[in-house]
Design a protein around this motif. Sequence first.
Motif, PDB file in Angstrom:
ATOM      1  N   UNK A   1      64.646 -78.926 -22.641  1.00  0.00           N
ATOM      2  CA  UNK A   1      63.667 -78.596 -23.793  1.00  0.00           C
ATOM      3  C   UNK A   1      62.283 -79.593 -23.775  1.00  0.00           C
ATOM      4  N   UNK A   2      63.022 -80.987 -23.535  1.00  0.00           N
ATOM      5  CA  UNK A   2      61.913 -81.718 -23.561  1.00  0.00           C
ATOM      6  C   UNK A   2      60.764 -81.482 -22.394  1.00  0.00           C
ATOM      7  N   UNK A   3      61.188 -81.012 -21.166  1.00  0.00           N
ATOM      8  CA  UNK A   3      60.134 -80.818 -20.231  1.00  0.00           C
ATOM      9  C   UNK A   3      59.166 -79.608 -20.706  1.00  0.00           C
ATOM     10  N   UNK A   4      59.948 -78.603 -21.156  1.00  0.00           N
ATOM     11  CA  UNK A   4      59.126 -77.308 -21.530  1.00  0.00           C
ATOM     12  C   UNK A   4      58.068 -77.756 -22.813  1.00  0.00           C
ATOM     13  N   UNK A   5      58.543 -78.743 -23.642  1.00  0.00           N
ATOM     14  CA  UNK A   5      57.596 -79.063 -24.743  1.00  0.00           C
ATOM     15  C   UNK A   5      56.476 -79.895 -23.929  1.00  0.00           C
ATOM     16  N   UNK A   6      56.802 -80.807 -23.204  1.00  0.00           N
ATOM     17  CA  UNK A   6      55.753 -81.615 -22.586  1.00  0.00           C
ATOM     18  C   UNK A   6      54.730 -80.664 -21.615  1.00  0.00           C
ATOM     19  N   UNK A   7      55.210 -79.954 -20.889  1.00  0.00           N
ATOM     20  CA  UNK A   7      54.144 -79.057 -20.216  1.00  0.00           C
ATOM     21  C   UNK A   7      53.405 -78.149 -21.299  1.00  0.00           C
ATOM     22  N   UNK A   8      53.938 -77.981 -22.229  1.00  0.00           N
ATOM     23  CA  UNK A   8      53.053 -76.808 -23.205  1.00  0.00           C
ATOM     24  C   UNK A   8      51.972 -77.795 -23.771  1.00  0.00           C
ATOM     25  N   UNK A   9      52.359 -79.067 -24.326  1.00  0.00           N
ATOM     26  CA  UNK A   9      51.465 -80.239 -25.041  1.00  0.00           C
ATOM     27  C   UNK A   9      50.525 -80.574 -23.873  1.00  0.00           C
ATOM     28  N   UNK A  10      50.959 -80.877 -22.851  1.00  0.00           N
ATOM     29  CA  UNK A  10      49.991 -81.792 -21.916  1.00  0.00           C
ATOM     30  C   UNK A  10      49.158 -80.971 -21.307  1.00  0.00           C
ATOM     31  N   UNK A  11      49.792 -79.690 -20.748  1.00  0.00           N
ATOM     32  CA  UNK A  11      48.926 -78.776 -19.778  1.00  0.00           C
ATOM     33  C   UNK A  11      48.760 -77.467 -20.410  1.00  0.00           C
ATOM     34  N   UNK A  12      49.147 -76.909 -21.456  1.00  0.00           N
ATOM     35  CA  UNK A  12      49.018 -75.655 -22.033  1.00  0.00           C
ATOM     36  C   UNK A  12      49.897 -74.668 -21.322  1.00  0.00           C
ATOM     37  N   UNK A  13      51.068 -75.104 -20.499  1.00  0.00           N
ATOM     38  CA  UNK A  13      51.641 -73.985 -19.745  1.00  0.00           C
ATOM     39  C   UNK A  13      52.963 -73.680 -20.336  1.00  0.00           C
ATOM     40  N   UNK A  14      53.284 -72.553 -20.370  1.00  0.00           N
ATOM     41  CA  UNK A  14      54.756 -71.745 -20.718  1.00  0.00           C
ATOM     42  C   UNK A  14      55.384 -71.745 -19.338  1.00  0.00           C
ATOM     43  N   UNK A  15      56.648 -72.430 -19.318  1.00  0.00           N
ATOM     44  CA  UNK A  15      57.387 -72.443 -17.936  1.00  0.00           C
ATOM     45  C   UNK A  15      58.970 -71.968 -18.292  1.00  0.00           C
ATOM     46  N   UNK A  16      59.609 -71.679 -17.170  1.00  0.00           N
ATOM     47  CA  UNK A  16      60.914 -71.510 -17.381  1.00  0.00           C
ATOM     48  C   UNK A  16      61.310 -72.681 -16.471  1.00  0.00           C
ATOM     49  N   UNK A  17      62.364 -73.519 -17.146  1.00  0.00           N
ATOM     50  CA  UNK A  17      62.833 -74.753 -16.721  1.00  0.00           C
ATOM     51  C   UNK A  17      64.373 -74.273 -16.003  1.00  0.00           C
ATOM     52  N   UNK A  18      64.388 -74.523 -14.729  1.00  0.00           N
ATOM     53  CA  UNK A  18      65.551 -74.120 -13.735  1.00  0.00           C
ATOM     54  C   UNK A  18      66.509 -75.549 -13.684  1.00  0.00           C
ATOM     55  N   UNK A  19      67.346 -75.269 -12.627  1.00  0.00           N
ATOM     56  CA  UNK A  19      68.178 -76.307 -12.231  1.00  0.00           C
ATOM     57  C   UNK A  19      67.518 -77.724 -12.122  1.00  0.00           C
ATOM     58  N   UNK A  20      68.480 -78.850 -12.109  1.00  0.00           N
ATOM     59  CA  UNK A  20      67.884 -80.033 -11.991  1.00  0.00           C
ATOM     60  C   UNK A  20      67.849 -80.019 -10.508  1.00  0.00           C
ATOM     61  N   UNK A  21      66.691 -80.724  -9.882  1.00  0.00           N
ATOM     62  CA  UNK A  21      66.349 -80.905  -8.526  1.00  0.00           C
ATOM     63  C   UNK A  21      66.698 -82.182  -8.155  1.00  0.00           C
ATOM     64  N   UNK A  22      66.684 -83.299  -8.749  1.00  0.00           N
ATOM     65  CA  UNK A  22      66.572 -84.626  -8.505  1.00  0.00           C
ATOM     66  C   UNK A  22      66.760 -85.637  -9.653  1.00  0.00           C
ATOM     67  N   UNK A  23      67.511 -86.686  -9.392  1.00  0.00           N
ATOM     68  CA  UNK A  23      67.484 -87.826 -10.583  1.00  0.00           C
ATOM     69  C   UNK A  23      67.433 -89.109  -9.417  1.00  0.00           C
ATOM     70  N   UNK A  24      66.666 -89.931 -10.346  1.00  0.00           N
ATOM     71  CA  UNK A  24      66.344 -91.200  -9.585  1.00  0.00           C
ATOM     72  C   UNK A  24      66.212 -92.294 -10.767  1.00  0.00           C
ATOM     73  N   UNK A  25      66.402 -93.494 -10.549  1.00  0.00           N
ATOM     74  CA  UNK A  25      66.201 -94.539 -11.436  1.00  0.00           C
ATOM     75  C   UNK A  25      65.381 -95.486 -10.738  1.00  0.00           C
ATOM     76  N   UNK A  26      64.315 -96.283 -11.508  1.00  0.00           N
ATOM     77  CA  UNK A  26      63.338 -96.809 -11.015  1.00  0.00           C
ATOM     78  C   UNK A  26      63.241 -97.940 -12.128  1.00  0.00           C
ATOM     79  N   UNK A  27      63.052 -99.427 -11.484  1.00  0.00           N
ATOM     80  CA  UNK A  27      62.838-100.474 -12.423  1.00  0.00           C
ATOM     81  C   UNK A  27      61.258-100.846 -11.976  1.00  0.00           C
ATOM     82  N   UNK A  28      60.516-100.760 -13.037  1.00  0.00           N
ATOM     83  CA  UNK A  28      59.215-101.290 -13.165  1.00  0.00           C
ATOM     84  C   UNK A  28      59.441-102.712 -13.591  1.00  0.00           C
TER      85      UNK A  28
END
Length: 135
Positions: free
Chosen positions: A50-77
């Motif tokens: 839901x967060x991804x669909x919301x962000x893509x709509x807010x930031x790019x004006x795109x309506x998307x269908x969000x499918x399966x998780x493709x990747x998960x990573x953690x990174x320390x800045x």
Amino acid sequence: MSRRSIRVVGAMLEQAPGEYLITQRSKSATLPLLWEFPGGRVHDGEDDRAALARELKERLGLDVVVGAQAMHTQHEYPHYDIDFRVFACTLATPGQPVSHAKVNDHRWVGLAEMGNYTFPDADARTLEKLLDLDH
């Protein structure tokens, strides 16, 4: 003092077979003008998809269908940690224009072309895994 941890979602948004959307961060953003998989932060209590669909709509004006998780990573800045999950996505309606209201630019590129763009470390690590470069 505990480090700040930020949960972020990104899209492997495929327009045509093997052609994915990347966006360039705005000049005023953290890590300005770097390229990234489009997406954003997950709010407390919000579902990743839901967060991804919301962000893509807010930031790019795109309506998307969000499918399966493709990747998960953690990174320390230096000042915070990122928990980054990338999902396979498609446009809900083909041919939607990409708004630049909250990004500097965008490109539709193949995975092999992504090496021509500079990504933040978390996105670069994800790209390495997707391309199977870390083996």
